[in-house]
Every structure is written in C-alpha cells, then in structure tokens.
Design a protein around this motif. Structure first.
Motif, short mmCIF file in Angstrom:
data_model
loop_
_atom_site.label_atom_id
_atom_site.label_comp_id
_atom_site.label_asym_id
_atom_site.label_seq_id
_atom_site.Cartn_x
_atom_site.Cartn_y
_atom_site.Cartn_z
N ALA A 58 0.94 -1.13 -0.28
CA ALA A 58 0.14 0.12 0.06
C ALA A 58 0.90 1.34 -0.08
O ALA A 58 0.73 2.30 -0.81
CB ALA A 58 -0.72 0.31 1.30
N ALA A 59 1.67 1.10 0.85
CA ALA A 59 2.90 2.34 0.96
C ALA A 59 3.42 2.85 -0.47
O ALA A 59 3.61 3.93 -0.95
CB ALA A 59 3.94 2.41 1.79
N VAL A 60 3.98 1.33 -1.53
CA VAL A 60 4.63 1.64 -2.42
C VAL A 60 3.34 2.01 -3.73
O VAL A 60 4.11 3.26 -5.12
CB VAL A 60 4.93 -0.17 -2.73
CG1 VAL A 60 5.50 0.56 -4.14
CG2 VAL A 60 6.16 -0.32 -2.15
N ILE A 61 2.46 1.83 -3.53
CA ILE A 61 1.59 1.70 -4.37
C ILE A 61 1.18 3.61 -4.04
O ILE A 61 0.84 4.14 -5.69
CB ILE A 61 -0.28 0.95 -4.50
CG1 ILE A 61 -0.17 -0.08 -5.27
CG2 ILE A 61 -0.14 1.64 -4.97
CD1 ILE A 61 -0.42 -1.62 -4.82
N THR A 62 1.03 3.86 -3.19
CA THR A 62 0.41 5.64 -2.82
C THR A 62 1.65 6.22 -2.90
O THR A 62 1.35 7.19 -4.02
CB THR A 62 0.51 5.60 -1.10
OG1 THR A 62 -0.52 5.13 -0.54
CG2 THR A 62 0.39 6.82 -0.51
N ASP A 63 3.02 6.07 -3.23
CA ASP A 63 4.64 6.38 -3.41
C ASP A 63 4.29 6.35 -4.84
O ASP A 63 4.53 7.92 -5.54
CB ASP A 63 5.75 6.14 -2.80
CG ASP A 63 6.73 6.85 -3.07
OD1 ASP A 63 6.78 7.75 -2.87
OD2 ASP A 63 8.01 6.75 -3.64
N LEU B 285 3.25 9.70 -10.46
CA LEU B 285 2.68 9.96 -11.48
C LEU B 285 1.64 10.97 -10.94
O LEU B 285 1.96 11.78 -12.36
CB LEU B 285 1.93 9.31 -11.88
CG LEU B 285 2.44 7.89 -12.02
CD1 LEU B 285 1.94 5.99 -11.93
CD2 LEU B 285 3.45 7.44 -13.17
N LEU B 286 1.27 11.86 -10.08
CA LEU B 286 -0.10 12.98 -10.01
C LEU B 286 1.47 13.98 -10.08
O LEU B 286 0.96 15.23 -9.80
CB LEU B 286 -0.31 12.60 -9.00
CG LEU B 286 -1.04 11.37 -8.96
CD1 LEU B 286 -2.16 11.47 -7.49
CD2 LEU B 286 -2.40 11.88 -10.36
N GLN B 287 3.55 13.66 -9.94
CA GLN B 287 3.32 15.02 -9.90
C GLN B 287 3.38 15.73 -7.99
O GLN B 287 3.12 16.86 -8.08
CB GLN B 287 3.64 15.73 -10.88
CG GLN B 287 3.99 15.12 -12.07
CD GLN B 287 4.14 15.99 -13.54
OE1 GLN B 287 3.44 17.08 -13.14
NE2 GLN B 287 4.95 15.30 -14.06
N ALA B 288 2.67 15.21 -7.53
CA ALA B 288 2.59 15.50 -6.36
C ALA B 288 3.93 15.50 -5.09
O ALA B 288 3.81 14.41 -3.76
CB ALA B 288 1.08 15.37 -5.58
N ILE C 5 6.55 13.39 0.69
CA ILE C 5 7.58 13.64 2.25
C ILE C 5 7.00 12.86 3.04
O ILE C 5 7.89 12.76 3.98
CB ILE C 5 7.25 15.29 2.80
CG1 ILE C 5 8.83 15.32 3.67
CG2 ILE C 5 6.11 15.66 2.74
CD1 ILE C 5 8.47 17.40 3.42
N PHE C 6 6.42 12.11 3.08
CA PHE C 6 5.07 10.91 3.96
C PHE C 6 5.39 10.44 3.41
O PHE C 6 5.84 9.12 4.28
CB PHE C 6 3.25 11.67 4.20
CG PHE C 6 3.57 13.49 4.91
CD1 PHE C 6 4.24 13.61 6.13
CD2 PHE C 6 3.35 14.21 3.91
CE1 PHE C 6 3.32 14.70 6.90
CE2 PHE C 6 2.67 15.33 4.58
CZ PHE C 6 2.84 15.97 5.31
N SER C 7 5.35 9.58 2.20
CA SER C 7 5.56 8.31 1.33
C SER C 7 6.27 8.21 1.76
O SER C 7 6.86 6.13 1.54
CB SER C 7 4.00 8.29 0.26
OG SER C 7 4.81 8.68 -0.55
N LYS C 8 7.68 8.31 1.18
CA LYS C 8 8.73 7.86 0.85
C LYS C 8 9.68 7.25 2.43
O LYS C 8 9.81 6.54 2.43
CB LYS C 8 9.55 9.15 -0.04
CG LYS C 8 10.50 8.80 -0.66
CD LYS C 8 11.97 9.11 -1.29
CE LYS C 8 13.50 8.98 -1.67
NZ LYS C 8 13.89 10.06 -2.61
#
Length: 83
Positions: A18-23, A28-31, A36-39
C-alpha cells in the motif's frame, strides 16, 4: 511487542505494498509535496516486515534491518536536499 510482530508477520507485505502504490501514485500525479510522508515510510515498513516474518537467523536478519534503516535515513536526508 508480540502483537506487533504477529500483525506484521501476516499483514506486513500488504502495508508495504500500500505504501509503494501510494508513493508511485504520488510520483505519477507529480505531487512531490506529499511524498515527504510516503517516501520515508517505505523502508521502515519493510524493516518491520523483515523483523516480523524473517527467519530466526539473527545475523542475517539484523544486517538486512540495519541496511534498511540506513536506507530510510538516506531517503529522508535526500528529501531535504538544498539545490
């Protein structure tokens, strides 16, 4: 501690996935401001999974966990790199 180990031995790979998919979605969304939270979350989740689901070989498991901790520290420091 036993409850955390039990949870991560069964569901740790799903937390990491789930963390990898979020990152990846944030890439991809260039957010970049949200990465800073997901990586920094990726390597500690993987380290928890290795700790919980790994074999009882202390040397191998702890070397992998130490490498993942240093990787997480490097990822965190690179997030705040000045241009």
């Amino acid at each position: 501690m036993a409850a955390v180990k039990k949870i991560f031995s069964h569901y740790g790979r799903y937390f990491f996935l789930a963390a990898v998919i979020t990152d990846i979605a944030l890439i991809l969304l260039q957010a970049e401001e949200w990465r800073i939270f997901s990586k920094p979350l990726l390597m500690p989740l993987l380290a928890l999974y290795v700790w919980a689901a790994g074999s009882n070989s202390l040397t191998g498991k702890w070397l992998i966990i130490a490498g993942l901790i240093f990787s997480a520290a490097g990822d965190t420091f690179l997030l705040f790199e000045k241009d």
